[in-house]
Design a protein around this motif. Structure first.
Motif, PDB file in Angstrom:
ATOM      1  N   PHE A 122       0.771  31.667 -17.951  1.00 44.64           N
ATOM      2  CA  PHE A 122       2.127  31.995 -18.362  1.00 44.64           C
ATOM      3  C   PHE A 122       2.154  32.533 -19.793  1.00 44.64           C
ATOM      4  O   PHE A 122       2.879  33.472 -20.109  1.00 44.64           O
ATOM      5  CB  PHE A 122       2.995  30.741 -18.211  1.00 44.64           C
ATOM      6  CG  PHE A 122       4.334  30.827 -18.868  1.00 44.64           C
ATOM      7  CD1 PHE A 122       5.289  31.730 -18.385  1.00 44.64           C
ATOM      8  CD2 PHE A 122       4.646  30.024 -19.943  1.00 44.64           C
ATOM      9  CE1 PHE A 122       6.529  31.812 -18.996  1.00 44.64           C
ATOM     10  CE2 PHE A 122       5.896  30.110 -20.550  1.00 44.64           C
ATOM     11  CZ  PHE A 122       6.829  31.007 -20.077  1.00 44.64           C
ATOM     12  N   LEU A 123       1.334  31.936 -20.655  1.00 48.66           N
ATOM     13  CA  LEU A 123       1.366  32.320 -22.060  1.00 48.66           C
ATOM     14  C   LEU A 123       0.666  33.647 -22.320  1.00 48.66           C
ATOM     15  O   LEU A 123       1.017  34.377 -23.227  1.00 48.66           O
ATOM     16  CB  LEU A 123       0.726  31.216 -22.910  1.00 48.66           C
ATOM     17  CG  LEU A 123       1.538  29.933 -23.001  1.00 48.66           C
ATOM     18  CD1 LEU A 123       0.726  28.826 -23.644  1.00 48.66           C
ATOM     19  CD2 LEU A 123       2.826  30.170 -23.794  1.00 48.66           C
ATOM     20  N   PHE A 152       9.715  35.890 -21.777  1.00 51.24           N
ATOM     21  CA  PHE A 152       9.912  35.695 -20.328  1.00 51.24           C
ATOM     22  C   PHE A 152      10.065  37.025 -19.599  1.00 51.24           C
ATOM     23  O   PHE A 152      10.930  37.197 -18.767  1.00 51.24           O
ATOM     24  CB  PHE A 152      11.127  34.790 -20.065  1.00 51.24           C
ATOM     25  CG  PHE A 152      11.047  33.499 -20.829  1.00 51.24           C
ATOM     26  CD1 PHE A 152      10.066  32.568 -20.503  1.00 51.24           C
ATOM     27  CD2 PHE A 152      11.916  33.233 -21.865  1.00 51.24           C
ATOM     28  CE1 PHE A 152       9.980  31.389 -21.222  1.00 51.24           C
ATOM     29  CE2 PHE A 152      11.824  32.062 -22.588  1.00 51.24           C
ATOM     30  CZ  PHE A 152      10.853  31.133 -22.262  1.00 51.24           C
ATOM     31  N   VAL A 153       9.221  37.987 -19.974  1.00 49.92           N
ATOM     32  CA  VAL A 153       9.298  39.295 -19.338  1.00 49.92           C
ATOM     33  C   VAL A 153       8.555  39.271 -18.008  1.00 49.92           C
ATOM     34  O   VAL A 153       7.674  38.442 -17.770  1.00 49.92           O
ATOM     35  CB  VAL A 153       8.685  40.383 -20.236  1.00 49.92           C
ATOM     36  CG1 VAL A 153       9.535  40.559 -21.468  1.00 49.92           C
ATOM     37  CG2 VAL A 153       7.258  40.025 -20.587  1.00 49.92           C
ATOM     38  N   GLU A 154       8.931  40.196 -17.143  1.00 52.12           N
ATOM     39  CA  GLU A 154       8.181  40.358 -15.906  1.00 52.12           C
ATOM     40  C   GLU A 154       6.927  41.135 -16.207  1.00 52.12           C
ATOM     41  O   GLU A 154       6.969  42.123 -16.938  1.00 52.12           O
ATOM     42  CB  GLU A 154       9.029  41.120 -14.887  1.00 52.12           C
ATOM     43  CG  GLU A 154       9.808  40.205 -13.982  1.00 52.12           C
ATOM     44  CD  GLU A 154      10.583  40.985 -12.955  1.00 52.12           C
ATOM     45  OE1 GLU A 154       9.955  41.799 -12.257  1.00 52.12           O
ATOM     46  OE2 GLU A 154      11.801  40.774 -12.871  1.00 52.12           O
ATOM     47  N   ALA A 186       3.782  33.753  -9.441  1.00 51.70           N
ATOM     48  CA  ALA A 186       4.775  34.000 -10.475  1.00 51.70           C
ATOM     49  C   ALA A 186       4.441  35.317 -11.143  1.00 51.70           C
ATOM     50  O   ALA A 186       3.326  35.853 -10.971  1.00 51.70           O
ATOM     51  CB  ALA A 186       4.771  32.874 -11.506  1.00 51.70           C
ATOM     52  N   ASN A 187       5.388  35.864 -11.906  1.00 56.82           N
ATOM     53  CA  ASN A 187       5.072  37.080 -12.658  1.00 56.82           C
ATOM     54  C   ASN A 187       5.738  37.099 -14.021  1.00 56.82           C
ATOM     55  O   ASN A 187       5.713  38.088 -14.723  1.00 56.82           O
ATOM     56  CB  ASN A 187       5.435  38.335 -11.864  1.00 56.82           C
ATOM     57  CG  ASN A 187       6.915  38.400 -11.593  1.00 56.82           C
ATOM     58  OD1 ASN A 187       7.678  37.504 -11.965  1.00 56.82           O
ATOM     59  ND2 ASN A 187       7.340  39.480 -10.930  1.00 56.82           N
ATOM     60  N   ARG A 188       6.359  35.959 -14.403  1.00 60.72           N
ATOM     61  CA  ARG A 188       6.961  35.903 -15.728  1.00 60.72           C
ATOM     62  C   ARG A 188       5.883  35.553 -16.757  1.00 60.72           C
ATOM     63  O   ARG A 188       5.041  34.682 -16.515  1.00 60.72           O
ATOM     64  CB  ARG A 188       8.031  34.820 -15.766  1.00 60.72           C
ATOM     65  CG  ARG A 188       9.241  35.112 -14.918  1.00 60.72           C
ATOM     66  CD  ARG A 188      10.212  35.995 -15.673  1.00 60.72           C
ATOM     67  NE  ARG A 188      11.246  36.483 -14.759  1.00 60.72           N
ATOM     68  CZ  ARG A 188      12.120  37.431 -15.098  1.00 60.72           C
ATOM     69  NH1 ARG A 188      12.075  37.984 -16.285  1.00 60.72           N
ATOM     70  NH2 ARG A 188      13.026  37.824 -14.233  1.00 60.72           N
ATOM     71  N   HIS A 189       5.950  36.225 -17.893  1.00 61.47           N
ATOM     72  CA  HIS A 189       5.038  35.893 -18.989  1.00 61.47           C
ATOM     73  C   HIS A 189       5.860  35.508 -20.201  1.00 61.47           C
ATOM     74  O   HIS A 189       6.961  36.032 -20.408  1.00 61.47           O
ATOM     75  CB  HIS A 189       4.127  37.070 -19.327  1.00 61.47           C
ATOM     76  CG  HIS A 189       3.163  37.370 -18.226  1.00 61.47           C
ATOM     77  ND1 HIS A 189       1.890  36.883 -18.209  1.00 61.47           N
ATOM     78  CD2 HIS A 189       3.306  38.089 -17.088  1.00 61.47           C
ATOM     79  CE1 HIS A 189       1.276  37.300 -17.108  1.00 61.47           C
ATOM     80  NE2 HIS A 189       2.115  38.033 -16.397  1.00 61.47           N
ATOM     81  N   PHE A 190       5.305  34.603 -20.995  1.00 60.62           N
ATOM     82  CA  PHE A 190       6.032  34.075 -22.152  1.00 60.62           C
ATOM     83  C   PHE A 190       6.463  35.193 -23.096  1.00 60.62           C
ATOM     84  O   PHE A 190       7.606  35.288 -23.514  1.00 60.62           O
ATOM     85  CB  PHE A 190       5.140  33.074 -22.891  1.00 60.62           C
ATOM     86  CG  PHE A 190       5.771  32.514 -24.123  1.00 60.62           C
ATOM     87  CD1 PHE A 190       6.892  31.699 -24.025  1.00 60.62           C
ATOM     88  CD2 PHE A 190       5.247  32.790 -25.379  1.00 60.62           C
ATOM     89  CE1 PHE A 190       7.474  31.168 -25.165  1.00 60.62           C
ATOM     90  CE2 PHE A 190       5.836  32.266 -26.511  1.00 60.62           C
ATOM     91  CZ  PHE A 190       6.949  31.449 -26.404  1.00 60.62           C
ATOM     92  N   VAL A 227       8.456  44.838 -22.424  1.00 64.18           N
ATOM     93  CA  VAL A 227       9.503  44.852 -21.402  1.00 64.18           C
ATOM     94  C   VAL A 227       9.058  45.690 -20.206  1.00 64.18           C
ATOM     95  O   VAL A 227       9.235  45.313 -19.053  1.00 64.18           O
ATOM     96  CB  VAL A 227      10.828  45.376 -22.008  1.00 64.18           C
ATOM     97  CG1 VAL A 227      11.876  45.517 -20.915  1.00 64.18           C
ATOM     98  CG2 VAL A 227      11.308  44.413 -23.087  1.00 64.18           C
ATOM     99  N   ASP A 228       8.441  46.822 -20.517  1.00 62.41           N
ATOM    100  CA  ASP A 228       7.872  47.635 -19.430  1.00 62.41           C
ATOM    101  C   ASP A 228       6.387  47.308 -19.322  1.00 62.41           C
ATOM    102  O   ASP A 228       5.616  47.544 -20.241  1.00 62.41           O
ATOM    103  CB  ASP A 228       8.057  49.126 -19.771  1.00 62.41           C
ATOM    104  CG  ASP A 228       7.478  50.011 -18.656  1.00 62.41           C
ATOM    105  OD1 ASP A 228       6.806  49.449 -17.749  1.00 62.41           O
ATOM    106  OD2 ASP A 228       7.693  51.226 -18.725  1.00 62.41           O
ATOM    107  N   LYS A 229       6.001  46.771 -18.181  1.00 60.74           N
ATOM    108  CA  LYS A 229       4.646  46.236 -18.108  1.00 60.74           C
ATOM    109  C   LYS A 229       3.569  47.309 -18.167  1.00 60.74           C
ATOM    110  O   LYS A 229       2.388  47.014 -18.327  1.00 60.74           O
ATOM    111  CB  LYS A 229       4.468  45.365 -16.869  1.00 60.74           C
ATOM    112  CG  LYS A 229       4.626  46.091 -15.538  1.00 60.74           C
ATOM    113  CD  LYS A 229       4.441  45.108 -14.408  1.00 60.74           C
ATOM    114  CE  LYS A 229       4.794  45.745 -13.086  1.00 60.74           C
ATOM    115  NZ  LYS A 229       4.773  44.786 -11.997  1.00 60.74           N
ATOM    116  N   ALA A 230       3.939  48.574 -18.065  1.00 57.47           N
ATOM    117  CA  ALA A 230       2.929  49.634 -18.135  1.00 57.47           C
ATOM    118  C   ALA A 230       2.552  49.946 -19.587  1.00 57.47           C
ATOM    119  O   ALA A 230       1.546  50.587 -19.838  1.00 57.47           O
ATOM    120  CB  ALA A 230       3.454  50.889 -17.440  1.00 57.47           C
TER     121      ALA A 230
END
Lengths: 383, 327, 557
Positions: free
Chosen positions: A61-62, A127-129, A141-145, A149-152
């Motif tokens: 998560f972190l 808590f971004v995806e 899960a896919n939330r990260h601490f 914002v844009d995972k790319a």
């Protein structure tokens, strides 16, 4: 008979507290905590250790990314700086972000050189995806601490490594392996140490002499060559988990001696204590004598010994992995990460590869301080 | 005294035996025997394998016979100065180990001396001036030094010297002296290089020793004999040095027993990072390529080095402490 | 005796800061010390007597500090205030060892273990006098001879651990006297020694004092020692001076309540307590016959032992029902070992211990099996010397006292709680303290708890191993009286082990004298104390300092 004054001091202090009514019915744990909590450095160390183990527990998560995710575009990408405010034509506002990279290849050294690119604003948030993961291998899960914002978008808070992997993610995942090696390894050591040290101290005689000789011998052998020798004998095709446990066992084979020494010493002195003889003359069974009358005097000492043994385990694993004979990739531990910092070229180009080393130092330091504090508080009745 | 020494030497025999068993176990651990590994190695290079040579080797090491026979053939060879064959270097192990082990012993010895020279006075000062600035500094430094892995210190030192000073700190000799015969200039050149590994290897143990000296002395400082000596009018400095320090020195001497193994371990890692011509890099290489006779020889010899160190510390202790000498 | 005052202590105060508060170890104490006299400072633990002695040489251990007053030393050419000299520097060092010397309580640890005796004495002489090493060595040898150490020349080159406790204290005295000090401070110099050794050291100190006209400041807790050697006495309590008087006056006409109480508890032990009535026909409860406990010495790894330590060497002794049998002896006599062997803490190597249980045939404890011993633990109990180590600090009082009930009876938890409350009131403690831990109690209270544990299962025989030795004198007879009351109530028999003949005389019916693992004499307690037959017993009884200065040779008629 008349005790010299300074030794009577502690007793008198205790007397005062007792007469104040606060500690008359305080168990040993209350007294130990009372003593420990006055040790400020150890209290800080306790907080740090708890934090580190929380990081280890919530690594997926972190960490912004999976430790294996690589991107050749960002080989040795330097650390990004977090900007809290964004200034553009609309004015200044609170908008946490990092900047992307402009990169070019140096024609002489063929190295990629990075510059922060003010044009590429990468908004970040809590808590971004992001990349999906399985928390503790169970929950999807896919939330990260913390992450982009844009995972790319690229996000390298403490830089990237030679394959363009995020060092922060790798260090966080390394925390789990390194800290668990310490904990699990110590559990192994504890089991061996408790049994052999206990038998040695409680039985005494020939058994004690033999076990003592063995301990003395093991302690006289230089550990690294022996560990290396044993680790080198591992077949190269073992799966990572098997290697992990094999390393644990190799480290424990030597680590148990210190715990055994503590346990034996305590048992030996306890055996002669009047209150133990008194319990025996109360007619209690051998089992009850050990569990009820002797072990409670041992718990705090064992906890101290364990706390002081964990950092040694961590250091040993780090050294073995660093030399290439410990854990192997794709397992990520601090030692494995430091393998990348082995040669001069790698560290002059990307000095942030020292970060896992800093983690080792902080963790070991905190555990040592903690163990020291526990050891000092372990016997609240000592005069 | 002579009897004391002889007794101690006799007492070392079981330990030596145990170390040889340990080294032999490490040799035996990897799957497959040495000769087949050797044959496979040669076959890989495409050369023809001379079966007569292989048979000869099998005979020499007693392969195929039971483990006890193999052990005695191996240890018997060592007694005659034959440590076996390194297949990676294709040389007798004996030719490879002695020079390297000599360097390791020299570096370890110099480190030990340096450690004592540093930790003894600092330990005394921080005990006598307990809770002073010096004591706090020493304590902080000691905790830090025990927490940092030696190899990390070595790398950081490498990094700093290269980035900031533009000099390389690896090795033990300048290229000009590497193969030069023994001379004063060569010794000086050696010392110029050697202080870095000595510093790095000794750092952690120096810190630990300082703490031990401090703790030992703190234990002694409040003993009745110190008070009694003070009551007869001894000046404080002379009092501390001749009484409690003298007593606290004894447990300090006996720390050699565990400092030496730690030193040799540290030397191994540091010499790998700094690329020193000592046993470390060669042992690591041998282990990685499973060149087991070479590795076994190193493990046996490092163990022997520790035993000799322990013997020396026992003798020093007996000289220093009448309670041991006279009982 | 000259009336010239050599040391004047005026309003001395010493404080020890601890955590957030301050302990006033010595408060406003004033006294004079005259040339050639012995001033005894007497008090119980924590009275500040030792701290006072140390303050005179500026030896108060940190963080303690002298916070007020003067210590005026007459140097012959005017007075010097030692308080002003500070704890360091040449001026105070000239006083230490040269003008005022000190000997300490622990002869075992007061000499350096790594220097020879000679080295330590010669060093002292050379510190203060400009003479050659050879002369200093000659004087050191003469001094050792003077304190009656045999072969003084050879003794110079030996280490302290090669000497016995008494010999070390002699060496210590020789060292203290090496520069002819005018004042000798002796801080409980005989407390750690056996009573016969104590007598020798006391007479040595007295003799040397007369020879040299030294003033002696003698710190002790023992009124018997005071009566024997003091010219004047100062009584201290909780850091304050209570009373100061000549020794005869103090014992005959104590002025202060505290002094009277202190003397009262000492004198109470001088006369036997009233004994509970006993049946006319003696019935034995335990009969020890030729008991032996030998430990092998010099045993090699496998080899045969070449010698034995005979801790108990053929002891025979009978304890009758309702009787209190004392065992007295000096350290190393085997008396504690005897007590423990009776309960098989150590397995005897020979002999018999016949025991007559409440129901059934007599059994031999020496060879009894585990199950047999188990049934015995409820009937034969033990009380230990040190109330601090005999209670598990990690168990509550209830847990400790209920432990024998748990293993020896079928009581329910409820019944045990009632029983423990009842026991606590019986031994004179509040009944509701079961949930507290031992650290909440003082030494005397802890010993009462130990006694409650011992009688919890209504035993028939109690082996009491020096149960009063660790207690201050004012508490001793209280604990003994409690034990005697319990004896009447439960019909107990005691085997009472002690090194202190006065406690034995107070408490026991018969007494056995032990030496080197053997019993040298057994008999009625009055007969042994007043008409000892065996030479060793005579020495032992004669060496006990009686708290009555009129018995002294120099007493006024």
């Amino acid at each position: 008979m008349s005790a010299p004054f300074d030794t009577a001091k502690d007793a008198e202090l205790l007397d005062q507290q007792v007469h104040a009514g606060s500690l008359v019915a305080a168990s040993q744990w209350a007294l130990i905590w009372h003593k420990f909590s006055r040790h400020r450095v150890a209290m800080v160390a306790l907080v740090v250790v708890v934090l580190i183990y929380l990081v280890a527990a919530f690594a997926e998560f972190l960490a912004p990314y999976d430790p294996g995710k690589f991107d050749p575009r960002y080989t040795f990408a330097p650390p990004q700086q977090i900007h809290l405010f964004l200034t553009d034509e609309e004015g200044t506002r609170f908008a946490p972000h990092v900047l992307g990279y402009k990169s070019q290849v140096d024609p002489k050294s063929f190295r990629r050189l990075f510059q922060p690119d003010p044009e590429k604003v990468i908004p970040i948030g809590f808590f971004v995806e992001g990349q999906p993961y399985k928390f503790w291998g169970i929950w999807e899960a896919n939330r990260h601490f913390l992450g982009p914002v844009d995972k790319a978008d690229p996000f390298f808070l403490i830089g990237g490594d030679r394959l363009g992997r995020d060092l922060l993610s790798r260090t966080i995942h390394g925390t789990r392996i390194s800290m668990s090696i310490g904990l699990v390894g110590v559990t192994f050591s504890l089991i061996i140490g408790l049994i052999l040290g206990g038998i040695s101290g409680y039985r005494g005689g020939l058994v004690d002499r033999v076990i003592q000789r063995v301990i003395e011998f093991i302690r006289s052998v230089p550990t690294i060559p022996l560990w290396l020798g044993l680790a080198a004998a591992m077949p190269k095709d073992w799966p990572p988990l098997q290697v992990y446990f094999a390393i644990l066992i190799i480290l424990s084979l030597i680590g148990w001696t210190e715990i055994a020494r503590v346990v034996r010493g305590r048992f030996l002195s306890l055996r002669r204590e009047d209150f133990v003889i008194a319990a025996r003359l109360d007619g209690v069974s051998e089992f009850r004598l050990i569990m009820r009358h002797m072990m409670p005097s041992l718990y705090s000492h064992i906890i101290a010994a364990i706390t002081l043994a964990i950092p040694n385990m961590i250091l040993a694993e780090t050294a073995l992995s660093f030399l290439g004979l410990g854990l192997q990739p794709p397992i990520v531990s601090w030692g494995v990460l430091l393998q990348d910092a082995q040669n001069l070229r790698a560290i002059t180009q990307a000095p942030w590869q020292f970060v896992p080393g800093v983690c080792v130092v902080v963790a070991v330091l905190a555990l040592n301080f903690l163990g020291d504090g526990v050891r000092d508080a372990a016997d609240p009745y000592a005069k | 005294m002579l009897i004391f020494i002889l007794k101690r030497v006799a007492g070392m025999i079981p330990a030596m035996f145990a170390i040889s068993i340990l080294a032999f176990t490490v040799i035996q651990l990897p799957p497959g025997d040495y000769v087949s590994t050797y044959a496979a190695q040669i076959a890989q290079t495409g050369e023809a394998v001379d079966s007569a040579v292989l048979a000869n080797l099998r005979e020499r090491y007693g392969l195929g016979e039971n483990v006890a026979v193999q052990y005695f053939k191996w240890i018997g060879g060592i007694a005659r100065g034959d440590f076996g064959q390194s297949f990676e270097w294709n040389q007798p192990v004996t030719e490879l180990v002695w020079g390297r082990m000599g360097m390791t012993a020299l570096i370890s010895f110099l480190t030990l001396i340096t450690m004592w020279a540093v930790s003894l006075p600092i330990g005394i000062i921080s005990a006598v001036r307990q809770y002073s600035v010096i004591d706090y500094l020493t304590t902080t430094f000691a905790f830090l030094a025990t927490a940092v892995p030696e190899f990390l210190v070595a790398i950081v030192l490498l990094y700093i010297s290269t980035m900031w000073f533009g000099v390389s700190v690896g090795g033990l000799f300048s290229p000009a002296f590497e193969n030069a015969p023994f001379s004063l200039a060569k010794v000086l050149d050696f010392l110029q290089h050697a202080w870095i590994p000595i510093l790095v290897i000794g750092l952690g143990s120096t810190a630990a020793l300082t703490r031990i000296m401090r703790a030992n002395l703190l234990d002694e400082l409040h003993k009745p004999y110190v008070e009694a000596a003070r009551a007869k009018g001894l000046p404080e400095g002379r009092l501390v040095l001749t009484y409690p320090v003298r007593v606290a020195l004894n447990p300090f001497i006996s720390t050699i027993g565990w400092v030496l193994p730690a030193l040799i371990s540290g030397e191994l890692i540091v010499s790998t990072v700094l690329n020193l011509p000592t046993a470390g890099p060669l042992l690591l290489q041998a282990l990685k390529s499973q060149d087991m006779y070479l590795a076994g020889a190193f493990i046996l010899l490092t163990g022997g080095l520790v035993l000799i160190g322990t013997l020396i510390s026992d003798i020093l202790l007996a000289i220093s402490d009448p309670r041991i000498r006279l009982s | 005796m000259s009336d010239e005052t050599i040391l004047k202590v005026r309003n001395l105060s010493v404080d020890f800061p601890i955590q957030k508060s301050v302990v006033h170890a010595v408060r406003d104490v004033s006294f004079d010390l005259k040339r050639g006299e012995t001033l005894c400072v007497v008090g119980e633990s924590g009275s500040g007597k030792s701290v006072t002695a140390r303050a005179i040489l500026q030896l108060v251990a940190k963080p303690g500090a002298i916070t007020g007053g003067q210590i005026l030393l007459d140097t012959g050419s005017g007075e010097v205030d030692i308080v002003k000299l500070g704890s360091r520097g040449l001026a105070i060092r000239e006083v230490r060892g040269r003008r005022i010397a000190m000997i300490f309580q622990e002869p075992m640890t007061s000499l350096s273990p790594v220097h020879t005796i000679g080295h330590q004495i010669v060093e002292t002489i050379l510190l203060h006098e400009k003479i050659s090493k050879e002369e200093a060595r000659k004087r050191a040898a003469a001094l050792l001879g003077r304190v009656r150490i045999p072969e003084p020349e050879k003794a110079l080159d030996r280490y302290s651990f090669e000497f016995s406790g008494g010999m070390r204290q002699r060496a210590m005295i020789a060292m203290a006297l090496s520069c002819n000090p005018e004042i000798l401070i002796a801080d409980e110099p005989t407390t750690a020694l056996d009573v016969t050794t104590q007598a020798e050291i006391l007479s040595l100190i007295r003799e040397l004092q007369r020879d040299r006209g030294m003033a002696v400041l003698f710190i002790t807790h023992d009124m018997g020692v005071v009566a024997q050697i003091a010219d004047r006495v100062m009584v201290m309590f909780r850091g304050e001076k209570v009373e100061e008087a000549g020794v005869f006056d103090l014992f005959e006409r104590p002025q202060q309540a505290y002094t009277r109480a202190l003397l009262g508890s000492v004198l109470k032990l001088e006369t036997p307590a009233p004994r509970p009535p006993r049946p006319v026909a003696e019935k034995p409860i335990a009969k020890i016959e030729n008991l032996e406990l030998h430990f092998p010495l010099n045993a090699g790894f496998m080899g045969r032992p070449t010698n034995y330590l005979k801790a108990i060497d053929g002891v025979s002794l009978t304890i009758n029902q309702g009787e209190t049998v004392g065992v007295v002896g000096e350290s190393g006599s085997g008396k504690t070992t005897l007590g423990r062997t009776l309960l098989r803490v150590y397995d005897p190597t020979g002999g018999q211990v016949m025991y007559w249980p409440s129901n059934g045939e007599p059994v031999d404890i020496a060879t009894l099996n585990k199950a047999g011993m188990k049934s015995l633990y409820g009937e034969v109990r033990m009380v230990f010397q040190d109330p601090h180590s005999s209670l598990n600090p990690r168990m509550t009082i209830y847990q400790t006292i209920s432990e024998p009930l748990r293993t020896n009876t079928d009581m329910t938890e409820r019944q045990m709680m009632d029983r423990v409350s009842e026991l606590l009131s019986r031994v004179g403690l509040p009944p509701d303290i079961g949930d507290r831990y031992p650290h909440a109690f003082s030494g005397g209270q802890r010993q009462r708890i130990s006694i409650a544990r011992a009688v919890a299962v209504r035993p028939r025989l109690i082996i009491a191993d020096e149960p009063t030795s660790a207690l201050d004198v004012s508490l001793r007879h209280q604990v003994l009286d409690l034990m005697r009351d319990l004896q009447t109530e439960y019909g107990l028999s005691y085997l009472f082990i002690s090194h202190d003949i006065s406690v034995i005389r107070y408490f026991c019916d018969r007494v056995a004298v032990m030496k080197n693992g053997k019993i040298v004499e057994v008999g009625d307690v009055v007969q042994i104390c007043e008409r000892p037959q065996h030479e060793y017993t005579q020495n032992l009884i004669g060496a006990v300092p009686r708290p009555d200065p009129r018995l002294r040779a120099d007493a006024p008629q």
